[in-house]
Design a protein around this motif. Structure first.
Motif, mmCIF file in Angstrom:
data_model
loop_
_atom_site.group_PDB
_atom_site.id
_atom_site.type_symbol
_atom_site.label_atom_id
_atom_site.label_comp_id
_atom_site.label_asym_id
_atom_site.label_seq_id
_atom_site.Cartn_x
_atom_site.Cartn_y
_atom_site.Cartn_z
ATOM 1 N N MET A 139 -13.112 5.329 2.700
ATOM 2 C CA MET A 139 -13.188 3.917 2.714
ATOM 3 C C MET A 139 -13.628 3.330 3.959
ATOM 4 S SD MET A 139 -10.170 2.543 -0.126
ATOM 5 C CE MET A 139 -10.209 3.365 -1.701
ATOM 6 N N LYS A 140 -14.083 2.119 3.821
ATOM 7 C CA LYS A 140 -14.480 1.532 5.004
ATOM 8 C C LYS A 140 -14.006 0.312 5.145
ATOM 9 C CE LYS A 140 -18.970 3.899 5.835
ATOM 10 N NZ LYS A 140 -20.295 3.657 5.961
ATOM 11 N N PHE A 141 -12.760 -0.100 5.897
ATOM 12 C CA PHE A 141 -11.871 -1.277 6.080
ATOM 13 C C PHE A 141 -12.568 -2.223 7.005
ATOM 14 C CE2 PHE A 141 -8.999 1.473 3.976
ATOM 15 C CZ PHE A 141 -8.492 0.829 2.960
ATOM 16 N N VAL A 142 -12.494 -3.377 6.741
ATOM 17 C CA VAL A 142 -13.100 -4.471 7.693
ATOM 18 C C VAL A 142 -12.201 -5.521 7.668
ATOM 19 C CG1 VAL A 142 -15.488 -3.851 7.542
ATOM 20 C CG2 VAL A 142 -14.397 -5.761 5.988
ATOM 21 N N LEU A 143 -12.153 -6.600 8.591
ATOM 22 C CA LEU A 143 -11.720 -7.942 8.835
ATOM 23 C C LEU A 143 -12.632 -8.674 8.745
ATOM 24 C CD1 LEU A 143 -8.421 -7.304 11.134
ATOM 25 C CD2 LEU A 143 -8.373 -7.482 8.537
ATOM 26 N N PHE A 144 -12.521 -9.800 8.216
ATOM 27 C CA PHE A 144 -13.835 -10.916 8.026
ATOM 28 C C PHE A 144 -13.182 -12.319 7.819
ATOM 29 C CE2 PHE A 144 -12.979 -9.972 3.740
ATOM 30 C CZ PHE A 144 -13.305 -10.937 3.022
ATOM 31 N N ASN A 145 -14.177 -13.212 8.220
ATOM 32 C CA ASN A 145 -13.967 -14.715 8.085
ATOM 33 C C ASN A 145 -15.199 -15.140 7.181
ATOM 34 O OD1 ASN A 145 -13.295 -14.907 11.642
ATOM 35 N ND2 ASN A 145 -11.625 -14.910 9.816
ATOM 36 N N ARG A 146 -14.610 -16.146 6.340
ATOM 37 C CA ARG A 146 -15.807 -16.975 5.633
ATOM 38 C C ARG A 146 -15.741 -18.220 6.338
ATOM 39 N NH1 ARG A 146 -13.421 -16.527 -0.776
ATOM 40 N NH2 ARG A 146 -14.230 -14.344 -0.941
ATOM 41 N N PRO A 147 -17.217 -18.717 6.324
ATOM 42 C CA PRO A 147 -17.420 -19.968 6.720
ATOM 43 C C PRO A 147 -16.538 -21.295 6.419
ATOM 44 C CG PRO A 147 -19.556 -18.903 6.187
ATOM 45 C CD PRO A 147 -18.195 -18.301 5.468
ATOM 46 N N SER A 148 -16.121 -21.221 5.162
ATOM 47 C CA SER A 148 -15.435 -22.411 4.567
ATOM 48 C C SER A 148 -14.067 -22.160 5.171
ATOM 49 C CB SER A 148 -15.262 -22.475 3.292
ATOM 50 O OG SER A 148 -15.121 -21.312 2.531
ATOM 51 N N SER A 149 -13.592 -21.188 5.824
ATOM 52 C CA SER A 149 -12.100 -20.906 5.997
ATOM 53 C C SER A 149 -11.968 -20.268 7.254
ATOM 54 C CB SER A 149 -11.233 -20.083 4.685
ATOM 55 O OG SER A 149 -10.082 -19.726 5.245
ATOM 56 N N PRO A 150 -10.828 -20.554 8.171
ATOM 57 C CA PRO A 150 -10.471 -20.158 9.302
ATOM 58 C C PRO A 150 -9.619 -18.646 8.991
ATOM 59 C CG PRO A 150 -8.766 -21.689 9.057
ATOM 60 C CD PRO A 150 -10.035 -21.944 7.926
ATOM 61 N N ALA A 151 -9.422 -18.516 7.881
ATOM 62 C CA ALA A 151 -8.375 -17.163 7.724
ATOM 63 C C ALA A 151 -9.248 -16.092 7.800
ATOM 64 C CB ALA A 151 -7.842 -17.250 6.172
ATOM 65 N N THR A 152 -8.501 -14.833 8.361
ATOM 66 C CA THR A 152 -9.165 -13.839 8.625
ATOM 67 C C THR A 152 -8.658 -12.751 7.287
ATOM 68 O OG1 THR A 152 -9.150 -13.709 10.915
ATOM 69 C CG2 THR A 152 -9.320 -11.553 10.096
ATOM 70 N N LEU A 153 -9.424 -12.202 6.816
ATOM 71 C CA LEU A 153 -9.060 -11.377 5.549
ATOM 72 C C LEU A 153 -9.531 -10.126 5.556
ATOM 73 C CD1 LEU A 153 -10.539 -14.114 2.679
ATOM 74 C CD2 LEU A 153 -8.107 -13.809 3.534
ATOM 75 N N PRO A 154 -8.815 -9.191 4.829
ATOM 76 C CA PRO A 154 -8.972 -7.744 4.864
ATOM 77 C C PRO A 154 -9.980 -7.479 3.804
ATOM 78 C CG PRO A 154 -6.933 -8.168 3.863
ATOM 79 C CD PRO A 154 -7.491 -9.368 4.263
ATOM 80 N N GLY A 155 -11.076 -6.397 3.917
ATOM 81 C CA GLY A 155 -11.963 -6.267 3.037
ATOM 82 C C GLY A 155 -12.264 -4.824 3.095
ATOM 83 N N LEU A 156 -13.218 -4.483 2.031
ATOM 84 C CA LEU A 156 -13.836 -3.170 2.061
ATOM 85 C C LEU A 156 -15.267 -3.167 2.183
ATOM 86 C CD1 LEU A 156 -11.789 -1.152 -0.556
ATOM 87 C CD2 LEU A 156 -11.811 -0.447 1.613
ATOM 88 N N LEU A 157 -15.988 -2.409 2.954
ATOM 89 C CA LEU A 157 -17.298 -2.517 3.098
ATOM 90 C C LEU A 157 -18.021 -1.365 2.062
ATOM 91 C CD1 LEU A 157 -19.906 -3.731 4.428
ATOM 92 C CD2 LEU A 157 -19.445 -1.807 6.438
ATOM 93 N N THR A 158 -18.690 -1.781 1.006
ATOM 94 C CA THR A 158 -19.293 -0.977 0.418
ATOM 95 C C THR A 158 -20.670 -1.098 0.313
ATOM 96 O OG1 THR A 158 -19.741 -2.585 -1.569
ATOM 97 C CG2 THR A 158 -17.570 -1.503 -1.226
ATOM 98 N N ASP A 159 -21.560 -0.214 -0.230
ATOM 99 C CA ASP A 159 -22.790 -0.027 -0.318
ATOM 100 C C ASP A 159 -23.567 -1.320 -0.731
ATOM 101 O OD1 ASP A 159 -22.856 2.558 0.535
ATOM 102 O OD2 ASP A 159 -23.209 3.614 -1.303
ATOM 103 N N LYS A 160 -22.873 -1.938 -1.716
ATOM 104 C CA LYS A 160 -23.370 -3.219 -2.232
ATOM 105 C C LYS A 160 -22.947 -4.483 -1.245
ATOM 106 C CE LYS A 160 -23.311 -1.615 -6.938
ATOM 107 N NZ LYS A 160 -22.642 -1.847 -8.426
ATOM 108 N N GLY A 164 -15.677 -1.783 16.267
ATOM 109 C CA GLY A 164 -16.306 -1.980 14.970
ATOM 110 C C GLY A 164 -17.279 -1.369 14.476
ATOM 111 N N PRO A 165 -17.993 -1.607 13.126
ATOM 112 C CA PRO A 165 -17.615 -2.880 12.642
ATOM 113 C C PRO A 165 -16.788 -2.534 11.518
ATOM 114 C CG PRO A 165 -19.928 -1.710 11.839
ATOM 115 C CD PRO A 165 -19.060 -0.745 13.038
ATOM 116 N N CYS A 166 -16.261 -1.258 11.483
ATOM 117 C CA CYS A 166 -15.145 -1.042 10.353
ATOM 118 C C CYS A 166 -14.386 0.379 10.845
ATOM 119 C CB CYS A 166 -15.877 -0.636 9.018
ATOM 120 S SG CYS A 166 -17.023 0.702 9.105
ATOM 121 N N ILE A 167 -13.525 0.333 10.258
ATOM 122 C CA ILE A 167 -12.470 1.678 10.554
ATOM 123 C C ILE A 167 -12.889 2.462 9.031
ATOM 124 C CG2 ILE A 167 -10.434 2.711 10.322
ATOM 125 C CD1 ILE A 167 -9.032 0.156 11.384
#
Length: 319
Positions: free
Chosen positions: A1-22, A192-195
């Motif tokens: 798995m490829k773990f990331v942290l990211f922000n959405r433009p509409s929110s200042p919150a930093t969220l955890p995610g998975l980077l997938t092929d899609k 980065g960009p991921c773990i």
């Protein structure tokens, strides 16, 4: 798995995610969010074995975000420790291994994909250079880990640029500043960009590292050329201190490929099997150095980078 942290433009919150092929999948509903993004990622590391099945199911049905619609953050925004190898590659047809040695790099120097490396606003250093490196993400606590059990202490891997101020020794301002300070200015530790979890990298000493400056290839080497491979690095570092989840061990660089960093450039690191990220460079003093691969004491040219290691070197990570 490829773990990331990211922000959405509409929110200042930093969220955890998975980077997938899609694209990127928000996993906050599965893993939760802690008091800080760093704590969130450390919690994922500590609970990964229990979370893995739920994450695999979640990815099958969750919405996928276009990476262009979010801003990736450093996957470890404030590691507890960054320990970095000094050198650690066979270079210039050298035939005797140098002793393994490491220094501590400032955890507050971390930045991530799309950020800016800011050169300091004074003139003491003679130059600033890039060092593209593989970084090991620790799962702890780990103390006195023997090299034949190194995998017990490794959660995964990421990319790191060890930005370095160089001069006489390092440089003098206003008194002697040693190696770790010359590497610890703010923004001097892009990661980065991921773990990538360790189960996706069969052998960390079989990875291809590349680095470009404004599209010019500079670093271009294999981690198979480490003098002291990852199992030995884990053993060495854990003999000195307890390694905790989210700590980083950066494995050094092949110096045959060093070059200067200067204002307005775009740099990009890629470790195949892990990922690719780019950053800008800003220098408030607009200093200029020779473009290209540095032809001085440490470096030759990326076209000449070859495997210098003796064929008798034993690769512990394959055992």
């Amino acid at each position: 798995m490829k773990f990331v942290l990211f922000n959405r433009p509409s929110s200042p919150a930093t969220l955890p995610g998975l980077l997938t092929d899609k694209g990127i999948v928000d996993i906050s509903a599965v893993v939760g969010c802690s008091e800080s993004p760093q704590a969130t990622m450390v919690s994922i590391i500590d609970r990964y074995d229990d979370l893995k099945s739920a994450l695999e199911r979640h990815v099958q049905t969750a919405p996928v975000l276009d990476p262009a619609s979010v801003r990736l953050c450093p996957p470890l925004p404030r590691p507890g420790k960054i320990l970095a190898c000094i050198g650690n590659y066979w270079e210039h047809a050298q035939r005797e291994s140098k002793p393994l040695n490491m220094f501590m790099k400032n955890p507050d120097a971390v930045v991530g994909p799309g950020d800016t490396i800011c050169l300091p606003n004074f003139t003491a250093p003679s130059s600033f250079m890039h060092e593209a490196e593989l970084a090991v993400v620790i799962k702890g606590p780990a103390k006195e880990v023997p090299r034949d059990r190194w995998r017990d202490a490794v959660f995964g891997y990421t990319c790191m640029i060890d930005v370095t101020a160089r001069g006489e020794g390092r440089f003098t301002w206003p008194g002697p500043i040693m190696s770790w300070l010359g590497k610890s200015f703010d923004t001097f530790a892009p990661i980065g960009p991921c773990i990538v979890t360790a189960d996706e990298i069969p052998d960390p000493n079989q990875l291809h590292v590349q680095f470009w400056n404004d599209g010019e290839l500079r670093h271009n080497y294999s981690t198979d050329d480490m003098e002291h491979p990852v199992p030995e690095i884990v053993e060495f570092a854990s003999q000195v201190m307890t390694l905790n989840s989210g700590d980083l061990l950066s494995c050094g660089t092949n110096h045959e490929g060093l070059g200067f960093l200067q204002d307005g450039e775009t740099v990009e690191i890629c470790i195949h099997g892990i990922g690719r990220m780019s950053l800008k460079v800003h220098d408030p003093l607009k200093r200029k150095w020779e473009r290209g691969v540095y032809m001085g004491h440490d470096s030759t040219h990326h076209d000449a980078v070859r495997r210098h290691r003796p064929e008798t070197v034993i690769r512990d990570s394959r055992e």
